[in-house]
Write an enzyme that holds these catalytic residues in place. Structure first.
Site, PDB file in Angstrom:
ATOM      1  N   TYR A 281      -7.063  -9.030  11.286  1.00 17.97           N
ATOM      2  CA  TYR A 281      -5.782  -8.871  11.634  1.00 17.97           C
ATOM      3  C   TYR A 281      -5.974  -9.281  13.475  1.00 17.97           C
ATOM      4  O   TYR A 281      -6.790  -9.114  14.048  1.00 17.97           O
ATOM      5  CB  TYR A 281      -5.473  -7.407  11.838  1.00 17.97           C
ATOM      6  CG  TYR A 281      -5.129  -6.770  10.376  1.00 17.97           C
ATOM      7  CD1 TYR A 281      -3.747  -6.867   9.943  1.00 17.97           C
ATOM      8  CD2 TYR A 281      -5.936  -5.918   9.795  1.00 17.97           C
ATOM      9  CE1 TYR A 281      -3.575  -6.712   8.831  1.00 17.97           C
ATOM     10  CE2 TYR A 281      -5.892  -5.657   8.487  1.00 17.97           C
ATOM     11  CZ  TYR A 281      -4.466  -5.688   8.045  1.00 17.97           C
ATOM     12  OH  TYR A 281      -4.174  -5.252   6.740  1.00 17.97           O
TER      13      TYR A 281
ATOM     14  N   ASN B 168     -12.144  -0.739  -1.274  1.00 21.55           N
ATOM     15  CA  ASN B 168     -11.581  -1.306   0.237  1.00 21.55           C
ATOM     16  C   ASN B 168     -12.411  -1.019   1.446  1.00 21.55           C
ATOM     17  O   ASN B 168     -12.830   0.417   1.516  1.00 21.55           O
ATOM     18  CB  ASN B 168     -10.202  -0.701   0.090  1.00 21.55           C
ATOM     19  CG  ASN B 168      -9.387  -1.319   1.541  1.00 21.55           C
ATOM     20  OD1 ASN B 168      -8.974  -2.479   1.460  1.00 21.55           O
ATOM     21  ND2 ASN B 168      -9.165  -0.224   2.556  1.00 21.55           N
ATOM     22  N   GLU B 169     -12.681  -2.044   2.058  1.00 19.21           N
ATOM     23  CA  GLU B 169     -13.126  -1.730   3.526  1.00 19.21           C
ATOM     24  C   GLU B 169     -14.223  -0.728   3.471  1.00 19.21           C
ATOM     25  O   GLU B 169     -14.213   0.124   4.317  1.00 19.21           O
ATOM     26  CB  GLU B 169     -12.374  -1.848   4.473  1.00 19.21           C
ATOM     27  CG  GLU B 169     -11.161  -2.688   4.826  1.00 19.21           C
ATOM     28  CD  GLU B 169     -10.461  -2.558   5.893  1.00 19.21           C
ATOM     29  OE1 GLU B 169     -10.210  -1.573   6.578  1.00 19.21           O
ATOM     30  OE2 GLU B 169      -9.591  -3.776   6.262  1.00 19.21           O
TER      31      GLU B 169
ATOM     32  N   GLN C 204       1.358  -6.693   5.362  1.00 18.98           N
ATOM     33  CA  GLN C 204       1.849  -6.324   4.107  1.00 18.98           C
ATOM     34  C   GLN C 204       2.784  -7.007   3.804  1.00 18.98           C
ATOM     35  O   GLN C 204       3.562  -7.974   4.257  1.00 18.98           O
ATOM     36  CB  GLN C 204       1.594  -4.854   3.754  1.00 18.98           C
ATOM     37  CG  GLN C 204       0.220  -4.177   4.241  1.00 18.98           C
ATOM     38  CD  GLN C 204       0.066  -2.793   3.619  1.00 18.98           C
ATOM     39  OE1 GLN C 204       1.056  -2.116   3.209  1.00 18.98           O
ATOM     40  NE2 GLN C 204      -1.013  -2.120   4.180  1.00 18.98           N
TER      41      GLN C 204
ATOM     42  N   GLU D  34       0.892  -1.173  -0.088  1.00 18.57           N
ATOM     43  CA  GLU D  34       0.008  -0.009   0.205  1.00 18.57           C
ATOM     44  C   GLU D  34       0.776   1.252  -0.238  1.00 18.57           C
ATOM     45  O   GLU D  34       1.936   1.257   0.695  1.00 18.57           O
ATOM     46  CB  GLU D  34      -0.859  -0.161   1.350  1.00 18.57           C
ATOM     47  CG  GLU D  34      -1.799   1.212   1.370  1.00 18.57           C
ATOM     48  CD  GLU D  34      -2.821   1.051   2.389  1.00 18.57           C
ATOM     49  OE1 GLU D  34      -3.077   0.060   3.124  1.00 18.57           O
ATOM     50  OE2 GLU D  34      -3.626   2.113   2.526  1.00 18.57           O
TER      51      GLU D  34
ATOM     52  N   GLU E 277      -6.715  -9.369   3.329  1.00 13.90           N
ATOM     53  CA  GLU E 277      -5.702  -8.800   4.340  1.00 13.90           C
ATOM     54  C   GLU E 277      -5.660  -9.561   5.555  1.00 13.90           C
ATOM     55  O   GLU E 277      -6.827  -9.741   6.155  1.00 13.90           O
ATOM     56  CB  GLU E 277      -6.151  -7.460   4.610  1.00 13.90           C
ATOM     57  CG  GLU E 277      -5.907  -6.265   3.528  1.00 13.90           C
ATOM     58  CD  GLU E 277      -6.169  -4.890   4.006  1.00 13.90           C
ATOM     59  OE1 GLU E 277      -6.116  -4.775   5.292  1.00 13.90           O
ATOM     60  OE2 GLU E 277      -6.606  -4.080   3.147  1.00 13.90           O
TER      61      GLU E 277
ATOM     62  N   ASN F 205      -6.621   1.588   2.574  1.00 16.54           N
ATOM     63  CA  ASN F 205      -7.476   2.826   2.927  1.00 16.54           C
ATOM     64  C   ASN F 205      -6.986   3.753   2.042  1.00 16.54           C
ATOM     65  O   ASN F 205      -7.420   4.891   1.492  1.00 16.54           O
ATOM     66  CB  ASN F 205      -7.151   3.027   4.509  1.00 16.54           C
ATOM     67  CG  ASN F 205      -7.855   2.325   5.465  1.00 16.54           C
ATOM     68  OD1 ASN F 205      -8.777   1.256   5.084  1.00 16.54           O
ATOM     69  ND2 ASN F 205      -7.313   2.203   6.540  1.00 16.54           N
TER      70      ASN F 205
HETATM   71  O1  AHR Z   1      -3.276  -2.868   6.006  1.00 13.47           O
HETATM   72  C1  AHR Z   1      -3.341  -1.947   6.596  1.00 13.47           C
HETATM   73  C2  AHR Z   1      -4.801  -1.371   6.764  1.00 13.47           C
HETATM   74  O2  AHR Z   1      -5.504  -2.195   7.193  1.00 13.47           O
HETATM   75  C3  AHR Z   1      -5.472  -1.157   5.339  1.00 13.47           C
HETATM   76  O3  AHR Z   1      -4.969  -0.033   4.558  1.00 13.47           O
HETATM   77  C4  AHR Z   1      -6.770  -1.332   5.606  1.00 13.47           C
HETATM   78  O4  AHR Z   1      -7.635  -1.879   4.466  1.00 13.47           O
HETATM   79  C5  AHR Z   1      -6.869  -2.012   6.819  1.00 13.47           C
HETATM   80  O5  AHR Z   1      -7.871  -1.529   7.445  1.00 13.47           O
END
Ligand code: AHR
Length: 494
Positions: free
Chosen positions: A243, A171-172, A348, A26, A291, A71
């Site tokens: 995450y 994205n999200e 990432q 990113e 992700e 993001n």
């Molecule tokens: O990977 C970091 C961030 O986590 C990304 O930009 C977003 O998509 C997620 O919230």
């Protein structure tokens, strides 16, 4: 302690899609600037890409890399990143309160991807933009010639189309933190129309619609249903993000977080199949877990970061040995769901919650989590087998009773090899593994790779890059998994 893994060559989950080992870059922190790109670095190539980083990325065997966010993409104007560099604007990146210099855009990134032996998985901005910008970007990237944007690409020095096959529709978009956050109705309609038009431009592409940002979202479930009702016919995958982190300091609980990932996948599969049945559709919706990782170490530090600078050191989690075990368990969980999860991206790749770290102007090294990912990417190819584990269990707090052993089996027919990926979560007991493998030719243990460490909090750093690294243990000793370890057992079918 003893554990039994029961497998059979005919008890197949599915063929593992190599795209399960994708990753993500990113425009965030030092992922691009100071990560993959650093003109002037001693290892930089003719385009300013760091050779030391390229070599490590290639070692990981990453088949695709999602780009440019995240993001970031929800405020991105792709046009800012193409054409003569001196004319490219500096922009406010509202997602990360940074300045984006636009020195790297799609032209350069697709070139980096070629040099890294990988493919670009592109995301379009459905936050501040929509159908038109996505259509134009796709025309720029994939249309051969003779139109405004394809000729602009050629004029910029890229005669051949980029041929980008995978496209994320935003994205999200369920997250209030997202620039241009939308309700499921708003996003579903926009994604369906954008996807329809993109497939008119290039019918060979595959599209990924945004699912929930994580399973704890208040809209989780309803979001997927609504989005799929709008997009089912046009998209090919639904995304999941998640995450994890050891916030409570309870190792046993943390190492069971893969159970959440498994439940999340199974719930989304259920919703996809519900909508499939509702529509009487032939088509099966596949999942893109685009992700996933551990992300928590840098949270407090990032709150103190000065705003509006170029490439600030954001999300620079320094991963412990414990995190490597958690990542190993998450990889095993993805393998267990190989029938529906066809794409996954470790988020990432460089500097930002990443397996690869760099010092700007200095060295590159690998973090603890590099190794389970490397092993899965190298050896987790072939058929994922259903794996029944019989092993004592412990109380993993919010995840309940959890076996000490987490394991997946992969049969690589071409190599005539059976591979077992296994994490022993016991703090003090080795596991002696008994493999009940009826239906296989006799198995000979070829190699046993182990990642273990005397300190769960140990980390690799620029000064000590090899504090955590795998070792080969003597295969003649049989399959004994040390306490707190990640293991890869390679058996030849003789
Ligand atoms: O990977 C970091 C961030 O986590 C990304 O930009 C977003 O998509 C997620 O919230």
């Amino acid at each position: 302690m003893k554990a039994t893994i029961t497998i059979h060559p005919n008890d197949i989950i599915d063929k593992i899609d190599p795209r399960l080992y994708g990753s993500f870059i990113e425009h965030l922190g030092r992922a691009v600037y100071g990560g993959i790109y650093e003109p002037g670095h001693p290892t930089a190539d003719d385009m300013g890409f760091r050779g030391d980083v390229l070599a490590l990325v290639k070692q990981l065997g990453v088949p695709l890399v999602r780009y440019p966010g995240g993001n970031f993409v929800s405020g991105y104007c792709w046009e800012d990143g193409v054409g003569p560099r001196r004319a490219r604007p500096r922009r406010l990146d509202l997602a990360w309160s940074s300045i984006e210099p636009n020195e790297i855009g799609i032209d350069e990134f697709q070139e980096w991807a070629k040099r890294a032996d990988t493919e670009v998985m592109m995301a379009v901005n459905l936050g501040t933009r929509g159908v038109e910008a996505a259509r134009d970007l796709l025309e720029y990237c994939n249309f051969p010639s003779g139109t405004k944007y394809s000729d602009q690409r050629r004029a910029n020095g890229f005669e051949a189309p980029f041929g980008i096959k995978y496209w994320c529709l935003g994205n999200e978009m369920d997250g209030p933190w997202q620039i241009g956050h939308k309700t499921a109705e708003e996003y579903g309609r926009l994604a369906a129309e954008t996807g329809k038009v993109m497939k008119w431009v290039d019918p060979s592409i595959e599209l990924i619609a945004c699912g929930s940002s994580h399973s704890g979202m208040p809209t989780f479930g309803d979001w997927e249903r609504t989005v799929l009702r709008h997009t089912y016919d046009v998209v090919d995958y639904l995304s999941l993000h998640s995450y994890y982190g050891n916030r409570s300091g309870n190792t046993g609980e943390y190492l069971a977080c893969c159970r959440d990932m498994g439940r999340f996948i199974e719930t989304v599969v259920g919703i996809c199949d519900e909508i499939k049945a509702e529509r009487g559709a032939e088509k099966t919706m596949y999942l893109s877990f685009d992700e996933w990782n551990v992300w928590f170490h840098s949270n407090e530090q990032d709150k103190k970061q000065e705003k509006w600078t170029v490439a600030p050191p954001l999300l620079e989690d320094v991963y412990t040995f414990e995190d490597a075990l958690a990542v190993g368990c998450l990889l095993i969980t993805l393998l267990h769901h190989a029938d529906r999860v066809k794409i996954a991206c470790l988020a990432q790749l460089v500097n930002v919650i990443a397996p690869i770290m760099t010092e700007t102007g200095g060295s590159a090294w690998v973090q603890s989590i590099f190794y389970p990912f490397l092993h899965a990417s190298c050896y987790g190819r072939g058929l994922a087998l259903r794996t029944a584990v019989d092993c004592p269990a412990y109380d993993a707090g919010q995840y309940g009773s959890t076996p000490y052993l987490e394991a997946a089996a992969v049969y690589d027919e071409a190599a005539s090899e059976l591979r077992i990926f296994a994490v022993n979560r016991s703090p003090d007991a080795s596991i002696t593994l008994d493999l009940a493998a009826d239906g296989f030719a006799p198995l000979q243990l070829l190699e046993h790779l182990v990642l273990r460490c005397d300190d769960l909090n140990a980390v690799n750093t620029a000064a000590q890059p090899d504090r955590i690294k795998p070792e080969l243990v003597c295969a003649a000793d049989g399959a004994v998994l040390p306490p707190m370890s990640w293991n890869v057992l390679r058996f030849r079918c003789v």
